[in-house]
Design a protein around this motif. Structure first.
Motif, PDB file in Angstrom:
ATOM      1  N   PHE A   5      24.598  10.084  93.647  1.00  0.00           N
ATOM      2  CA  PHE A   5      25.417  11.285  93.739  1.00  0.00           C
ATOM      3  C   PHE A   5      26.189  11.438  92.435  1.00  0.00           C
ATOM      4  O   PHE A   5      26.870  10.502  92.002  1.00  0.00           O
ATOM      5  N   VAL A   7      29.179  13.563  91.167  1.00  0.00           N
ATOM      6  CA  VAL A   7      30.229  14.354  91.809  1.00  0.00           C
ATOM      7  C   VAL A   7      31.204  14.888  90.761  1.00  0.00           C
ATOM      8  O   VAL A   7      31.766  14.118  89.975  1.00  0.00           O
ATOM      9  N   LYS A   9      34.574  16.217  90.940  1.00  0.00           N
ATOM     10  CA  LYS A   9      35.695  16.377  91.867  1.00  0.00           C
ATOM     11  C   LYS A   9      36.518  17.623  91.563  1.00  0.00           C
ATOM     12  O   LYS A   9      37.197  18.161  92.443  1.00  0.00           O
ATOM     13  N   GLY A  16      35.062  20.062  95.119  1.00  0.00           N
ATOM     14  CA  GLY A  16      34.117  18.971  94.920  1.00  0.00           C
ATOM     15  C   GLY A  16      34.619  17.669  95.493  1.00  0.00           C
ATOM     16  O   GLY A  16      33.870  16.916  96.124  1.00  0.00           O
ATOM     17  N   LYS A  17      35.900  17.387  95.293  1.00  0.00           N
ATOM     18  CA  LYS A  17      36.495  16.160  95.820  1.00  0.00           C
ATOM     19  C   LYS A  17      36.495  16.166  97.345  1.00  0.00           C
ATOM     20  O   LYS A  17      36.137  15.167  97.992  1.00  0.00           O
ATOM     21  N   TRP A  20      32.959  15.700  98.722  1.00  0.00           N
ATOM     22  CA  TRP A  20      32.488  14.328  98.559  1.00  0.00           C
ATOM     23  C   TRP A  20      33.143  13.386  99.577  1.00  0.00           C
ATOM     24  O   TRP A  20      32.467  12.532 100.157  1.00  0.00           O
ATOM     25  N   LEU A  23      31.364  13.754 102.800  1.00  0.00           N
ATOM     26  CA  LEU A  23      30.034  13.156 102.753  1.00  0.00           C
ATOM     27  C   LEU A  23      30.127  11.635 102.805  1.00  0.00           C
ATOM     28  O   LEU A  23      29.376  10.975 103.531  1.00  0.00           O
ATOM     29  N   GLN A  24      31.061  11.097 102.036  1.00  0.00           N
ATOM     30  CA  GLN A  24      31.215   9.649 101.929  1.00  0.00           C
ATOM     31  C   GLN A  24      31.459   9.002 103.295  1.00  0.00           C
ATOM     32  O   GLN A  24      30.943   7.920 103.586  1.00  0.00           O
ATOM     33  N   VAL A  33      27.164   6.276  93.215  1.00  0.00           N
ATOM     34  CA  VAL A  33      27.924   7.493  92.937  1.00  0.00           C
ATOM     35  C   VAL A  33      28.564   7.392  91.563  1.00  0.00           C
ATOM     36  O   VAL A  33      28.975   6.304  91.129  1.00  0.00           O
ATOM     37  N   PHE A  35      31.216   9.846  88.928  1.00  0.00           N
ATOM     38  CA  PHE A  35      32.091  11.015  88.865  1.00  0.00           C
ATOM     39  C   PHE A  35      32.159  11.543  87.440  1.00  0.00           C
ATOM     40  O   PHE A  35      32.348  10.773  86.491  1.00  0.00           O
ATOM     41  N   VAL A  62      27.031  17.106  93.530  1.00  0.00           N
ATOM     42  CA  VAL A  62      28.108  17.690  94.330  1.00  0.00           C
ATOM     43  C   VAL A  62      28.997  18.436  93.348  1.00  0.00           C
ATOM     44  O   VAL A  62      29.793  17.848  92.628  1.00  0.00           O
TER      45      VAL A  62
END
Length: 309
Positions: A5, A7, A9, A16-17, A20, A23-24, A33, A35, A62
């Protein structure tokens, strides 16, 4: 299957944060993952991960269109990377055309069962000898890039995202720009054909129909047909341009004589004035007078998830 992933954020002013974190909490499959921390970081992460062991990998973005743009630039022409997206941006034009994941269950089902994917084209825009950019959705010169720059340097998008109205930031920036933007002349060539357009507002180069948060600017564009679609809006008053933008959502702008559509594999654009340029909503700078802009398409350049038939 290895799953990463990427991401952003900060996408969608923090959406985005939030996406995520949800999802997490729901994911049960093994994954990695990373970032993004700055502009261009998504491309760097994707490149590094793609260069690891040579087997099929699922890369789930994401974020919004800008993050997707970076990631695809990092894995273009890689045979082993499949791109999936969980929408978390403001405009989300990618998600209006391509299949995306809505939740963790869909991601897990995909990894465990289907792995259905399709090869897609990538647009290429080369600005003289200065810069070359790959675009997934669209690239453009003129008013749309000017609006993109305005959005990126304004606090308006931040506040609209706060109240869940981020997609309106484009419409507001359009209205502001109507009274400030200076139109330009452009010559477009493709093979033996040449077109001259005066008092041009913008030239949009599309790999799929949508831009600007849902405006279907290029209805005939397809991301797997080996062609780039060019939309030129020219010789139109400021007030009438606003009407054109309103009708774009309903595909009625095609009836205006001041809107021209071209389609082909290669185009060269030469502008008579300085203009702004963007790729997938990422502002990439000013094109100087007389600079040649070459736009083309690369077929089968990247792989995206699709619904299992």
């Amino acid at each position: 299957m290895n799953t990463l992933f990427i991401v952003n954020k900060a996408a969608g002013n923090g959406k985005g944060k939030k996406v995520w974190l949800q999802l997490q909490q729901q994911l049960t499959i093994p994954y990695q993952v990373a970032f993004t921390e700055y502009a261009g970081h998504g491309q760097e992460i994707a490149q590094q991960w793609a260069q690891q062991q040579q087997d099929k990998k699922l890369l789930v973005v994401v974020g919004g269109d800008g993050t997707i743009h970076e990631v695809v630039n990092g894995v273009v022409h890689n045979e082993y990377i499949l791109i999936g997206v969980v929408r978390a941006g403001s405009g989300n034009d990618f998600a209006r055309y391509f299949h995306t994941f809505s939740n963790a269950q869909q991601i897990e089902d995909y990894v465990k069962t289907t792995l259905a994917n399709a090869r897609m084209d990538a647009g290429i825009v080369q600005i003289g000898n200065q810069r070359t950019e790959i675009f997934v959705n669209n690239a453009g010169i003129g008013f749309d890039a000017y609006v993109t720059k305005s959005i990126n340097t304004s606090r308006l998008k931040f506040y609209l995202n706060k109240i869940g109205l981020g997609k309106l930031s484009y419409a507001v920036a359009v209205i502001r720009g109507l009274f400030r933007f200076e139109r330009f002349d452009v010559m477009i060539r493709s093979g033996e054909h040449e077109w001259q357009f005066q008092q041009t507002w913008f030239v949009a180069m599309s790999n799929q129909p949508y831009f600007g948060g849902g405006m279907k600017i290029s209805p005939a564009a397809k991301a797997d047909d080996g062609k780039v679609d060019i939309t030129i809006v020219h010789g139109i008053s400021r007030i009438k341009l606003l009407l054109v933008f309103v009708t774009v959502f309903f595909e009625k702008h095609t009836k205006f004589k001041e809107v021209t559509f071209l389609q082909g594999q290669d185009f060269d654009l030469i502008v008579a004035n300085k203009v702004d340029c963007h790729a997938d909503g990422n502002y990439i700078g000013i094109v100087n007078q007389g600079t040649n802009i070459h736009c083309t398409i690369q077929q089968n350049a990247w792989q995206v998830i699709v619904k299992d038939s």
